[in-house]
Structure formats: C-alpha cells, structure tokens
Design a protein around this motif. Structure first.
Motif, PDB file in Angstrom:
ATOM      1  N   SER A  11      34.937  74.253   3.405  1.00 30.97           N
ATOM      2  CA  SER A  11      34.872  72.799   3.477  1.00 30.97           C
ATOM      3  C   SER A  11      33.559  72.318   2.881  1.00 30.97           C
ATOM      4  N   SER A  13      32.732  68.619   2.395  1.00 28.91           N
ATOM      5  CA  SER A  13      32.251  67.396   3.043  1.00 28.91           C
ATOM      6  C   SER A  13      32.627  67.330   4.520  1.00 28.91           C
ATOM      7  N   SER A  58      40.093  73.154   0.827  1.00 29.37           N
ATOM      8  CA  SER A  58      40.272  72.030  -0.085  1.00 29.37           C
ATOM      9  C   SER A  58      40.452  72.567  -1.510  1.00 29.37           C
ATOM     10  N   THR A  59      40.870  71.656  -2.383  1.00 28.40           N
ATOM     11  CA  THR A  59      40.992  71.969  -3.815  1.00 28.40           C
ATOM     12  C   THR A  59      39.930  71.167  -4.560  1.00 28.40           C
TER      13      THR A  59
HETATM   14  C1  LIG Z   1      35.009  66.197  -7.752  1.00 27.73           C
HETATM   15  C2  LIG Z   1      36.259  66.357  -6.930  1.00 27.73           C
HETATM   16  C3  LIG Z   1      37.316  67.108  -7.426  1.00 27.73           C
HETATM   17  C4  LIG Z   1      38.512  67.240  -6.707  1.00 27.73           C
HETATM   18  N1  LIG Z   1      39.559  67.931  -7.255  1.00 27.73           N
HETATM   19  C5  LIG Z   1      40.742  67.992  -6.578  1.00 27.73           C
HETATM   20  C6  LIG Z   1      41.887  68.655  -7.157  1.00 27.73           C
HETATM   21  O1  LIG Z   1      41.845  69.225  -8.243  1.00 27.73           O
HETATM   22  N2  LIG Z   1      43.047  68.662  -6.439  1.00 27.73           N
HETATM   23  C7  LIG Z   1      43.165  68.067  -5.212  1.00 27.73           C
HETATM   24  O2  LIG Z   1      44.246  68.099  -4.622  1.00 27.73           O
HETATM   25  N3  LIG Z   1      42.086  67.445  -4.634  1.00 27.73           N
HETATM   26  C8  LIG Z   1      40.892  67.389  -5.293  1.00 27.73           C
HETATM   27  N4  LIG Z   1      39.811  66.774  -4.703  1.00 27.73           N
HETATM   28  C9  LIG Z   1      39.940  66.196  -3.331  1.00 27.73           C
HETATM   29  C10 LIG Z   1      39.381  67.120  -2.205  1.00 27.73           C
HETATM   30  O3  LIG Z   1      40.060  68.363  -2.164  1.00 27.73           O
HETATM   31  C11 LIG Z   1      39.569  66.395  -0.864  1.00 27.73           C
HETATM   32  O4  LIG Z   1      38.708  65.259  -0.848  1.00 27.73           O
HETATM   33  C12 LIG Z   1      39.303  67.251   0.375  1.00 27.73           C
HETATM   34  O5  LIG Z   1      39.643  66.514   1.544  1.00 27.73           O
HETATM   35  C13 LIG Z   1      37.864  67.698   0.493  1.00 27.73           C
HETATM   36  O6  LIG Z   1      37.703  68.501   1.661  1.00 27.73           O
HETATM   37  P1  LIG Z   1      36.302  69.180   2.051  1.00 27.73           P
HETATM   38  O7  LIG Z   1      35.266  68.128   1.884  1.00 27.73           O
HETATM   39  O8  LIG Z   1      36.432  69.634   3.464  1.00 27.73           O
HETATM   40  O9  LIG Z   1      36.054  70.321   1.092  1.00 27.73           O
HETATM   41  C14 LIG Z   1      38.620  66.629  -5.423  1.00 27.73           C
HETATM   42  C15 LIG Z   1      37.534  65.907  -4.903  1.00 27.73           C
HETATM   43  C16 LIG Z   1      36.373  65.747  -5.644  1.00 27.73           C
HETATM   44  C17 LIG Z   1      35.236  64.940  -5.050  1.00 27.73           C
END
Ligand SMILES: Cc1cc2nc3c(=O)[nH]c(=O)nc-3n(C[C@H](O)[C@H](O)[C@H](O)COP(=O)(O)O)c2cc1C
Length: 153
Positions: A11, A13, A58-59
């Motif tokens: 994770s 964020s 996450s992705t």
């Molecule tokens: C720069 C950036 C790139 C992202 N790329 C993808 C993506 O390729 N596919 C997707 O489904 N979500 C994408 N996301 C969304 C994140 O996966 C999503 O906000 C997730 O809830 C983040 O969880 P975490 O903060 O716990 O890692 C992206 C977000 C950001 C800020």
C-alpha cells in the motif's frame, strides 16, 4: 481447528492497508486468526511456512503491481506453491487507467496459480477510495472467503 491466514499487502497511500486491516478484523469475528504482513518486509519463508493467504495490492503506472510486491512476486515465480491457498484483493482506479484497472493483482493471481497455488473465492476489485465500502463490500467478501476456506481446511 481453523487455520491462520497470512494477509500480505502492499500500500502506498494507505488504501490497501485500510482494507487489509478490515479483513483481519472481520476474520477475527469468525475466530480466524490472521497476521498482517507488508509485502516489502516479507520473503518466501512466510509462504513456505504457511498454507492460507490473502494477497492485497494496488495497481500503479498502467497496470503494474505495487512495486513493494516486486521481490516477493519474483520469489513466488521461482517456487512450487502446491498446497498453498489464497484469496486476492485488488485496488485500482478507472480514472487513472480504464484498461489496466486492477491489473496488478491479476498478475499476482496468475503467478500464484502458475506456481501451483489454488485460489479461494473470487478476486475482489475495488475502484477508488475503499473507505465507504469497508463495512459493506469488504465485510461481504470476507464472509464469502470464510465460507470457501472451510472446504480446504
Ligand atoms: C500515478 C498513479 C498511477 C496509477 N495507476 C493505476 C493503474 O494502472 N491501474 C489502476 O487500476 N489503478 C491505478 N492507480 C490507482 C491506485 O491503484 C489506487 O488509487 C489505489 O487505491 C492506491 O492504493 P494504495 O495507496 O494503498 O497503494 C494509479 C494511481 C496513481 C496515483
């Protein structure tokens, strides 16, 4: 006796972390003990020593798994995971990436199964912030996971 579940998550964020903690809390209500592991602080020994897992990630950046998972995924690809069972939860956002939505967890799911592991239940994909669905969709998914798990215990 019910098994212990190792919840391994990455994770950036805090979104995935909030989901992982909620799943652990709900499992607790079913008297299933779970241990939370950050993927970047977890190596293959945790997989080798246990049987049941939930992977959550996450992705990022057009369809890659959260990079905190990279070293463990490399080890999973080199391993025989016969007799290991896992549920999968992906977080993503179609506003960032409509095509590769939650692709990262699908890649991990594919690697786990290719290495001989078996999936428990359905892969849960969460679009956007998870906080409003912690007490509904996450509780429901964990309930289903709990029911499915029992056939492998
Ligand atoms: C720069 C950036 C790139 C992202 N790329 C993808 C993506 O390729 N596919 C997707 O489904 N979500 C994408 N996301 C969304 C994140 O996966 C999503 O906000 C997730 O809830 C983040 O969880 P975490 O903060 O716990 O890692 C992206 C977000 C950001 C800020």
């Amino acid at each position: 006796m019910l098994p212990e579940i190792q919840i391994i998550y990455a994770s950036t964020s805090g979104n995935v972390e909030a989901v992982a903690y909620k799943v652990s809390e709900v499992l607790d209500k079913y008297r299933i003990k779970s241990n939370l592991h950050r993927a970047d602080q977890t190596d293959l020994r945790t997989i080798t020593a246990n049987k049941f897992f939930i992977f959550a990630s996450s992705t990022w950046e057009h369809g890659i798994i959260n990079p905190y998972f990279d070293p463990l995924v490399a080890e999973i690809n080199e391993s025989d995971l016969k007799g290991k069972y896992a549920g999968f939860i992906g977080l993503g956002d179609t506003r960032y990436e409509p095509i590769n939505f939650c692709k990262g967890i699908e890649i991990l799911q594919g690697d786990f199964i290719k290495s001989g592991g078996k999936q428990i239940g359905t892969l849960l994909k969460i679009n956007g912030s998870p906080y409003k669905i912690l007490d509904s969709i996450i509780v429901d998914w964990t309930q289903q996971f709990n029911l499915q798990l029992r056939q492998y215990v």
